[in-house]
Design a protein around this motif. Structure first.
Motif, PDB file in Angstrom:
ATOM      1  N   HIS A 135       0.490  -0.959  -0.312  1.00 10.43           N
ATOM      2  CA  HIS A 135       0.186  -0.055  -0.043  1.00 10.43           C
ATOM      3  C   HIS A 135       0.766   1.582   0.105  1.00 10.43           C
ATOM      4  N   ASP A 136       1.832   1.216   0.171  1.00 12.67           N
ATOM      5  CA  ASP A 136       2.964   2.259   0.656  1.00 12.67           C
ATOM      6  C   ASP A 136       4.041   2.120  -0.100  1.00 12.67           C
ATOM      7  N   PHE A 137       4.881   2.448  -0.519  1.00 18.00           N
ATOM      8  CA  PHE A 137       6.720   2.436  -1.112  1.00 18.00           C
ATOM      9  C   PHE A 137       7.689   4.148  -0.630  1.00 18.00           C
ATOM     10  N   PRO A 138       8.550   3.753  -0.301  1.00 20.59           N
ATOM     11  CA  PRO A 138      10.017   4.736  -0.212  1.00 20.59           C
ATOM     12  C   PRO A 138      10.973   5.209  -1.183  1.00 20.59           C
ATOM     13  N   LEU A 187      -6.775  -0.309  -8.137  1.00 20.35           N
ATOM     14  CA  LEU A 187      -5.418   0.131  -8.804  1.00 20.35           C
ATOM     15  C   LEU A 187      -5.192  -0.567  -7.659  1.00 20.35           C
ATOM     16  N   GLU A 188      -4.261  -1.772  -7.860  1.00 19.19           N
ATOM     17  CA  GLU A 188      -3.643  -2.462  -6.211  1.00 19.19           C
ATOM     18  C   GLU A 188      -1.576  -2.739  -7.179  1.00 19.19           C
ATOM     19  N   ILE A 189      -0.824  -2.719  -6.201  1.00 17.26           N
ATOM     20  CA  ILE A 189       0.275  -1.961  -6.193  1.00 17.26           C
ATOM     21  C   ILE A 189       1.083  -3.353  -5.386  1.00 17.26           C
ATOM     22  N   TYR A 190       1.718  -3.756  -6.667  1.00 15.36           N
ATOM     23  CA  TYR A 190       2.562  -5.374  -6.175  1.00 15.36           C
ATOM     24  C   TYR A 190       3.723  -5.348  -6.104  1.00 15.36           C
ATOM     25  N   ARG A 191       4.672  -5.764  -5.352  1.00 17.67           N
ATOM     26  CA  ARG A 191       6.108  -5.915  -5.253  1.00 17.67           C
ATOM     27  C   ARG A 191       6.243  -7.180  -5.676  1.00 17.67           C
ATOM     28  N   LEU A 192       7.913  -7.007  -6.811  1.00 17.60           N
ATOM     29  CA  LEU A 192       7.772  -8.906  -7.526  1.00 17.60           C
ATOM     30  C   LEU A 192       8.614  -9.070  -6.456  1.00 17.60           C
ATOM     31  N   ASP A 194      11.199  -2.617  -3.790  1.00 24.55           N
ATOM     32  CA  ASP A 194      10.907  -1.649  -4.109  1.00 24.55           C
ATOM     33  C   ASP A 194      10.885  -0.952  -5.038  1.00 24.55           C
ATOM     34  N   LEU A 195      12.572  -2.064  -6.234  1.00 19.98           N
ATOM     35  CA  LEU A 195      12.444  -1.285  -7.409  1.00 19.98           C
ATOM     36  C   LEU A 195      11.883  -2.355  -8.399  1.00 19.98           C
ATOM     37  N   GLN A 196      11.098  -3.139  -8.359  1.00 18.20           N
ATOM     38  CA  GLN A 196      10.143  -3.900  -8.708  1.00 18.20           C
ATOM     39  C   GLN A 196       8.702  -4.162  -8.645  1.00 18.20           C
ATOM     40  N   LEU A 197       8.597  -2.742  -9.307  1.00 24.84           N
ATOM     41  CA  LEU A 197       6.504  -2.538  -8.465  1.00 24.84           C
ATOM     42  C   LEU A 197       6.283  -2.562  -9.868  1.00 24.84           C
TER      43      LEU A 197
END
Length: 534
Positions: free
Chosen positions: A182-185, A283-288, A269-272
């Motif tokens: 839900h959040d990312f730096p 809309l959804e955010i995913y981290r690989l 967080d470099l693979q969102l």
């Protein structure tokens, strides 16, 4: 390129004599090399052609140095070794040959050694090797959102593709290969994604590819900042030659090889990515979480993990198989002893499992109960699509396959007559999709290469429609490719228990083309002789 710097200034007679000997050999070979490559002031036709085709030629000096070193004697080789480090070159072994590494490639290797660790299950955890700081990345969210909307429009036109795409993403989530956040730096990077459809795949018909080359607002992409690493995968040509040596063959591949390797939490967080199951959903955010297909360093990182398992293995034969008989995720190995081969396969699978690399899709040219074959036809265009070939991956016009039941090689034709106008670009694209690494189809393919040669001499533009007679000749070539599917070529070129093997090479040339053909001739104890095209 000057010799100065390769050897120190000599003072005594012995050193002067050694230097003079070195120079004589050096400049003799440079003269031969310049016949091929030309010089800076007068480049040869070959070098000019490479530049026109976009080939990088700024490192030809390094290439010539290596050509020299490979031809010099031991004493001069020692002199070269003493000063090699000053030129910023490293070396590694690949299929018994010395490969020169650049400073960046060595740095990538060192980064892997320093930053790689294993989790309690033995799974590798790696860091993306960066040549520049990720803080250089600008905004990537806007483009990722725009491309997701465009993707949704394309998927809306194909229910089947939309279902396969959703199933791929759902599997990614269920396996823990990506997590919703839900959040990312900062820094962070959003990768757009698209699909590649492979109707010939026996497992994954649709593959989602993540575009780490998409530019952010700073004109930098994630791939721009990465070190690619040296090409450490096995040599495809050497693997296919060895594939024809043994009586018994085993093939397999590593299941989801890239995704068996975790990326360090600090870099995820470099693979969102952005995703939603349908355009009406939030809309959804995913981290690989794993090494990602589409990132520049992915081939190096995954193959380097395999090599690490080989380095740590005490079994010489298993070490050899992992090091030399894998092309990315595909294994092709063999033996003249059926039982020994099965034991080797089992031991290799056990070693790979310690790194969480499961082998699957076994194919043998004999029946067995311990590792039953799941397929009878093996596509020999090895490796993940797009690795070492083209990216995004292309379909093949003609591909080499192995029929395990009859132990024969054959060619699968997927000819499609172009629906657009015939141009030089179309012809070159078609030729590049013919997969014939062993050169067995050279006499057939040569006809269209000669046609392309004529177009070069006529200085035809890339996208100009060709004359009707030329287009008809090209169409006849394509229609005749279907006949090649009837070819059956024995895979095994050696006689079992032979006492002698000979390599016979025949060459010929004409004004239009030249060629060579190699045959293996084997002799057994009872005097029987066998020949096979190699």
């Amino acid at each position: 390129m000057k010799l100065d710097g390769l050897l120190p200034d000599s003072e005594d007679d012995e050193q002067l004599e050694e230097r003079e000997c070195f120079e004589n050999k050096y400049y003799a070979i440079i003269a031969q090399a310049e016949c091929i490559l030309g010089t800076e002031s007068v480049p040869s036709t070959n070098l000019r052609s490479l530049k026109l085709l976009g080939e990088p030629t700024e490192h030809w000096d390094t290439l010539i140095i290596y050509m020299v070193v490979s031809k010099l004697d031991d004493s001069t080789e020692r002199a070269w070794e003493k000063h090699r480090s000053e030129l910023g070159l490293g070396e590694q072994q690949k299929d018994g040959k010395v490969v020169v590494q650049s400073e960046v490639e060595r740095a990538c290797q060192e980064d892997f050694v320093l930053n790689t660790r294993r989790d309690p299950q033995g799974r590798f955890i790696v860091k993306i090797p960066f040549s520049e700081s990720p803080t250089l990345l600008g905004d990537s969210y806007t483009q990722a959102y725009r491309r997701l909307v465009a993707l949704e429009k394309r998927l809306s036109r194909s229910t089947n593709c939309a279902q396969l795409y959703k199933a791929f993403i759902d599997e990614y989530i269920s396996l823990g290969h990506m997590d919703r956040i839900h959040d990312f730096p900062t820094p962070h990077y959003f990768m757009p994604h698209f699909c590649v459809f492979n109707e010939n795949s026996t497992t994954t018909k649709l593959r989602v590819v993540f575009d780490a080359s998409a530019k952010s607002t700073s004109d930098k992409s994630l791939n721009d900042l990465q070190m690619v690493g040296p090409p450490i995968q096995g040599d495809l040509f050497a693997i296919l030659l060895r594939f024809r040596e043994n009586a018994y063959i085993a093939c397999a591949d590593i299941e989801k090889m890239y995704r068996q390797v975790l990326i360090d939490v600090s870099q995820r967080d470099l693979q969102l990515i952005l995703w939603r199951s349908n355009p009406a959903a939030p809309l959804e955010i995913y981290r690989l979480n794993t090494v990602t297909y589409g990132t520049a360093s992915a081939p190096f990182l995954s193959v380097r993990c395999l090599r690490q398992l080989a380095m740590e293995c005490n079994d010489v034969d298993v070490k050899r198989i992992i090091t030399h008989d894998f092309y990315v995720d595909d294994m092709i190995t063999g033996s003249d002893d059926k039982d020994e081969l099965l034991k080797l396969c089992e031991k290799t699978a056990n070693v790979l499992s310690t790194g969480c690399f499961p082998l699957r899709k076994w194919v043998f040219n004999f029946k067995n109960d311990s590792l039953p074959s799941s397929h009878t036809l093996k596509d020999l265009s090895l490796g993940e699509p797009g690795i070492g070939l083209t990216y995004p991956p292309q379909s093949k016009t003609l591909g080499l396959s192995w029929i395990s039941q009859s132990d024969q090689l054959n060619y699968q034709s997927k000819v499609r007559l172009p629906s657009t106008k015939i141009t030089k670009r179309v012809i070159l694209s078609t030729i590049s999709q013919i997969f014939d690494p062993l050169g067995l189809l050279s006499p057939t393919i040569m006809t269209v290469k000669i046609l392309l040669q004529r177009l070069w001499l006529l200085k035809t533009d890339w996208d100009t429609q060709l004359p009707e007679e030329v287009a008809d000749e090209f169409k006849r070539f394509l229609s005749n490719l279907d006949v090649l599917s009837c070819l059956r070529i024995p895979r095994h070129t050696f006689t079992k228990h032979h006492i002698r093997a000979e390599l016979h090479i025949f060459t010929d040339a004409s004004q239009k083309a030249y060629g060579a053909c190699a045959y293996i001739r084997t002799l057994t104890q009872n005097g029987s002789v066998s020949e096979g095209q190699y």
